[in-house]
Scaffold this motif. Structure first.
Motif, short mmCIF file in Angstrom:
data_model
loop_
_atom_site.label_atom_id
_atom_site.label_comp_id
_atom_site.label_asym_id
_atom_site.label_seq_id
_atom_site.Cartn_x
_atom_site.Cartn_y
_atom_site.Cartn_z
N HIS A 269 0.83 -1.22 0.00
CA HIS A 269 0.00 0.00 0.00
C HIS A 269 0.85 1.26 0.00
N ALA A 270 1.98 1.25 0.74
CA ALA A 270 2.73 2.50 0.88
C ALA A 270 3.54 2.80 -0.39
N ILE A 271 4.15 1.78 -0.98
CA ILE A 271 5.00 2.03 -2.16
C ILE A 271 4.18 1.88 -3.45
N TYR A 272 3.44 0.77 -3.56
CA TYR A 272 2.77 0.48 -4.84
C TYR A 272 1.33 1.02 -4.90
N ASP A 273 0.81 1.42 -3.76
CA ASP A 273 -0.50 2.07 -3.71
C ASP A 273 -1.62 1.21 -4.30
N VAL A 274 -1.61 -0.07 -3.98
CA VAL A 274 -2.74 -0.91 -4.41
C VAL A 274 -3.55 -1.33 -3.20
N LYS A 275 -4.83 -1.58 -3.48
CA LYS A 275 -5.72 -2.00 -2.39
C LYS A 275 -5.98 -3.50 -2.53
N PRO A 276 -6.25 -4.17 -1.40
CA PRO A 276 -6.60 -5.59 -1.50
C PRO A 276 -7.72 -5.77 -2.52
N GLY A 277 -7.65 -6.83 -3.30
CA GLY A 277 -8.66 -7.09 -4.33
C GLY A 277 -8.24 -6.60 -5.70
N GLU A 278 -7.30 -5.66 -5.76
CA GLU A 278 -6.86 -5.16 -7.07
C GLU A 278 -5.83 -6.11 -7.70
N VAL A 279 -5.62 -5.90 -9.00
CA VAL A 279 -4.72 -6.80 -9.73
C VAL A 279 -3.34 -6.16 -9.86
N PHE A 280 -2.34 -6.92 -9.46
CA PHE A 280 -0.96 -6.45 -9.47
C PHE A 280 -0.16 -7.38 -10.37
N PRO A 317 2.63 -12.26 -28.75
CA PRO A 317 3.09 -12.37 -30.14
C PRO A 317 3.73 -11.06 -30.64
N ASP A 318 3.49 -9.94 -29.91
CA ASP A 318 4.01 -8.67 -30.42
C ASP A 318 4.28 -7.71 -29.26
N ALA A 319 4.66 -6.51 -29.60
CA ALA A 319 5.02 -5.53 -28.57
C ALA A 319 3.80 -4.92 -27.89
N GLY A 320 2.61 -5.45 -28.20
CA GLY A 320 1.40 -4.97 -27.52
C GLY A 320 0.95 -5.93 -26.42
N THR A 321 1.73 -6.99 -26.20
CA THR A 321 1.27 -8.04 -25.29
C THR A 321 1.09 -7.51 -23.85
N PHE A 322 1.97 -6.61 -23.40
CA PHE A 322 1.81 -6.05 -22.04
C PHE A 322 0.49 -5.28 -21.93
N TRP A 323 0.18 -4.53 -22.99
CA TRP A 323 -1.05 -3.71 -22.93
C TRP A 323 -2.28 -4.62 -22.96
N ARG A 324 -2.18 -5.71 -23.72
CA ARG A 324 -3.28 -6.67 -23.76
C ARG A 324 -3.53 -7.25 -22.36
N VAL A 325 -2.46 -7.66 -21.69
CA VAL A 325 -2.61 -8.25 -20.35
C VAL A 325 -3.19 -7.21 -19.39
N ILE A 326 -2.68 -5.98 -19.46
CA ILE A 326 -3.15 -4.93 -18.55
C ILE A 326 -4.65 -4.69 -18.74
N SER A 327 -5.09 -4.60 -20.00
CA SER A 327 -6.50 -4.28 -20.21
C SER A 327 -7.39 -5.50 -19.95
N LYS A 355 -2.76 2.11 -28.06
CA LYS A 355 -4.08 2.66 -28.39
C LYS A 355 -5.11 1.57 -28.68
N ASP A 356 -4.64 0.36 -28.94
CA ASP A 356 -5.58 -0.74 -29.23
C ASP A 356 -6.26 -1.28 -27.97
N TYR A 357 -5.82 -0.82 -26.81
CA TYR A 357 -6.32 -1.44 -25.58
C TYR A 357 -6.90 -0.41 -24.61
N ASP A 358 -7.85 -0.89 -23.78
CA ASP A 358 -8.44 -0.04 -22.75
C ASP A 358 -7.53 -0.08 -21.52
N MET A 359 -6.82 0.99 -21.33
CA MET A 359 -5.85 1.03 -20.23
C MET A 359 -6.38 1.90 -19.09
N SER A 360 -7.69 2.11 -19.05
CA SER A 360 -8.23 3.11 -18.12
C SER A 360 -8.02 2.75 -16.65
N GLY A 361 -7.89 1.45 -16.35
CA GLY A 361 -7.71 1.08 -14.94
C GLY A 361 -6.25 1.07 -14.49
#
Ligand code: COA
Ligand code: AMP
Length: 636
Positions: A269-280, A317-327, A355-361
């Motif tokens: 919580h102090a360094i990464y600022d995530v709450k229980p239940g969120e995805v890390f 398969p490509d350089a968008g894989t991180f964004w795919r996982v995040i969204s 831009k192909d992915y919803d990164m809003s969270g």
């Protein structure tokens, strides 16, 4: 009301024991500690010496009991195989209890060592937590290490049992683990009593009757079994993780149970600022400390969902894989090494795939493991539009020494600096004689003892080596072996290692260890391995060899054999591909090889002819050989 960094750091400084007692109250204890710190135990004291607890209970049982059972504990996402699986806290607990039961039937109990040599599959996490449940000590070995390195770890830890998989998968190739494991056991003087093999459908292996057991069969046979958590002292070891030292013999970094949990839980919580239940998501590997702390233990202790990603930042398969996982999995925070971002940037310089992915969270990117160059940080800030936070730590500490704690309110960013010390760390810079230097002056970065909870209390079976390597040079301080400075605002700048460790794609390697392997070639008379700058991996190793001509083989052949030797002995992860035959190595008159000067030449930095050099002409020869290989150089 939440507190700011300054207030929290001061509250720790004013009352360190009270501060950590408060953090320890956030975890479950069988017996609550009454003493926060006992200075007379071990090499520099121990945290929570009278506390009794269990790490697996805190990662799983207590969340299930608190109603978090249906929440995903792990999301396994494997673009390299196409597999995806979500495992709830309840399901994870059931599998860990079954596997812990199977391990105890094989004689594994409190204090026994279990080597885990596995790729990024959920079964590896099950094995780690099952060991923790029994009070057994796991030692995870990264899959990119060769059989000899695995053997060293089996031997040093005296592993009672090994848990492995039939294979790991790298882009374009399957790595059969069993032949590596069999060779390692053969090589080790200490023999484990049994091995348990998780058979993957991509490549199955043969099992040796009576020694090797099938993971799935054991889980099935033990399904529904309740295996209780073994109470352990807070100071008992949870795991040993081997990391590169200055010789070929790796250092077994010991992690305890109680202090580790208190520190990691606070960090979430102090360094990464995530709450229980969120995805890390920590995009690393369980074979490294980042994987131990932030794929497995910290997110589970804190009741988060953790992502177990079996893939690469590019090509799977490509350089968008991180964004795919995040969204797709609604990741709140990502932690990775800067190299991963340099690799993505090379493939997608404009970051247009985001831009192909919803990164809003998505709220923040954390970088560590190697120096985060300002260019990469600024690029990531531009394409992601979230804070990009550099933080500095080591296998030895297990969590952040210096960072910009998002949960306490971000401080202004200074590019090139991982910001400020975390509570628990009194970081200072000393000259070689042990005197404090003024702000802005380069020196040895040290931490005033005691180290905070979570940091190593010792090295496995090597307390003297621990004292020699970390505590002797600057009495009263822990030597980080990083050089750098603190500016007038208290920001740290990490500039270089003071030993022979290099950082290749965020992987910590010892050039001394590589030199030991290279010298094993019969034609090599003398050698030096240095780390040279690499635009993508940060550093890569480069070897210089002097060979005898008696065997009549070409330079080219010997170079290829030396490359193969390092790959076979240390592993592909060493990325040792550049080796050059030279006539002589540059040395001082007392015979010391001038590695630092060679490195400066190779990196195209300004350098001065050392006054003590034996034969100045040799450095010109080195520069010529480097230039022939297309490596940027600079003459005196
Ligand atoms: N098992 C077997 N071999 C492995 C392995 C594993 N778990 N991990 C890596 N290797 C091999 C690779 O296949 C490669 O072999 P090659 O020489 O035949 O190509 C070699 O070891 C070097 O691997 P790596 O350093 O990962 O380089 P790469 O070119 O395959 O990938 C990056 C480069 C940047 C994509 C990759 O290093 C990466 O994802 N880095 C992220 C940082 C990270 O995870 N750091 C860990 C600490 S936080
Ligand atoms: P490891 O033990 O593999 O985590 O490697 C630790 C070493 O990596 C440190 O001692 C540093 O040399 C380097 N390192 C880790 N994080 C950073 C960072 N944020 N900035 C600069 N160097 C880092």
């Amino acid at each position: 009301m939440s507190s700011s960094y300054g207030e929290v750091y001061t509250s720790w400084r004013d009352n360190p024991e009270g501060f950590w007692m408060e953090q320890a109250a956030a975890i479950d204890w069988f017996t609550k500690p009454e003493t926060a710190f006992e200075p007379d135990l071990g090499a520099y004291g121990k945290w929570f010496p009278d506390g009794v607890t269990n790490t697996c209970h805190n990662c799983l049982d207590r969340h299930v009991a608190a109603g978090r059972g249906e929440q995903a504990a792990i999301i396994y996402d494997s673009p390299i195989t196409g597999a995806k699986r979500t495992i709830s806290y309840t399901a994870m607990l059931a599998e860990v209890e079954a596997f812990a039961g199977a391990l105890s039937d094989k004689g594994v109990g409190k204090g026994d060592r279990v080597v885990i040599y596995m790729p990024m599959v959920p079964e590896a996490v099950v094995a780690m937590l099952a060991c923790a449940r029994l009070g057994a000590i796991h030692s995870v070995v990264f899959g990119g290490f060769a059989a000899t390195e695995l053997a060293t770890r089996i031997e040093d830890s005296h592993a009672k049992l090994i848990v492995t998989a039939s294979c790991g998968i790298e882009p374009g190739r399957i790595i059969a683990y069993k032949p590596l494991l069999d060779a390692a056991i053969e090589h080790s003087h200490h023999k484990p009593e049994a091995t348990i093999v998780f058979q993957r459908q991509e490549h199955r292996c043969d099992l040796i009757e009576g020694r090797d057991f099938d993971y799935a069969a054991l889980i099935e046979a033990n399904a529904g079994r309740k295996t209780p958590c073994t109470p352990v002292l807070a100071t008992d070891p949870l795991y040993v993780l081997y990391t590169s030292g200055t010789t070929g013999q790796p250092k077994g970094v010991v992690r305890d149970n109680g202090g580790h949990m208190a520190a990691l839980h606070w960090s979430m919580h102090a360094i990464y600022d995530v709450k229980p239940g969120e995805v890390f998501w920590a995009a690393s590997d369980i074979g490294w400390v980042v994987g131990h702390s932030y794929i497995v233990y910290a997110p589970l202790l804190h009741g988060n969902t953790t992502i177990l990603f079996e893939g690469k930042p590019v090509g799977t398969p490509d350089a968008g894989t991180f964004w795919r996982v995040i969204s797709e999995h609604k990741v709140a925070a990502l932690f990775t090494a800067p190299t991963a971002f340099r690799a993505i940037r090379k493939e997608d310089p404009q970051g247009s795939l985001v831009k192909d992915y919803d990164m809003s969270g998505f709220r923040a990117l954390f970088l560590a493991g190697e120096r985060a160059d300002p260019d990469t940080i600024q690029w990531a800030e531009r394409i992601l539009d979230v804070p990009v936070i550099d933080h500095w730590w080591q296998t030895e500490t297990g969590w952040t020494i210096a960072g910009n704690p998002m949960g306490l309110g971000l401080l202004p960013v200074k590019y090139g600096s991982p910001a400020v010390p975390m509570p628990g760390y009194d970081v200072q810079v000393l000259d070689d004689a042990g005197h404090p230097v003024s702000s802005g002056t380069l020196g040895n970065i040290v931490v005033k003892l005691p180290l905070p909870p979570g940091c190593l209390p010792t090295l496995w079976n090597a307390e003297d080596r621990f004292r020699d390597a970390y505590l002797m040079e600057f009495p009263g301080y822990y030597k980080t072996a990083d050089a750098g400075f603190i500016d007038e605002d208290g920001y740290l700048f990490i500039m270089a290692r003071t030993d022979d460790i290099i950082n290749v794609a965020g992987h910590r390697l010892s050039t001394g260890g590589m030199e030991e392997a290279v010298s094993g070639h019969p034609d090599v008379v003398e050698c030096a391995v240095i780390g040279i700058a690499d635009a993508m991996k940060g550093q890569i190793p480069a070897g210089f060899i002097v060979i005898n001509n008696g065997h009549g083989r070409s330079d080219d052949d010997v170079e290829k054999e030396v490359v193969k030797l390092v790959r076979d002995q240390i592993g592909p992860v060493a990325a040792f591909k550049t080796v050059m035959v030279v006539k002589r190595l540059p040395k001082t008159r007392s015979g010391k090889i001038l590695r630092a000067t060679m490195q400066k030449i190779a990196d195209g930095q300004d350098w001065k002819m050392p006054a003590t050099i034996d034969d100045p002409g040799i450095l010109d020869e080195i520069a010529e050989v480097l230039a022939e290989r297309g490596i940027k150089t600079k003459s005196d």
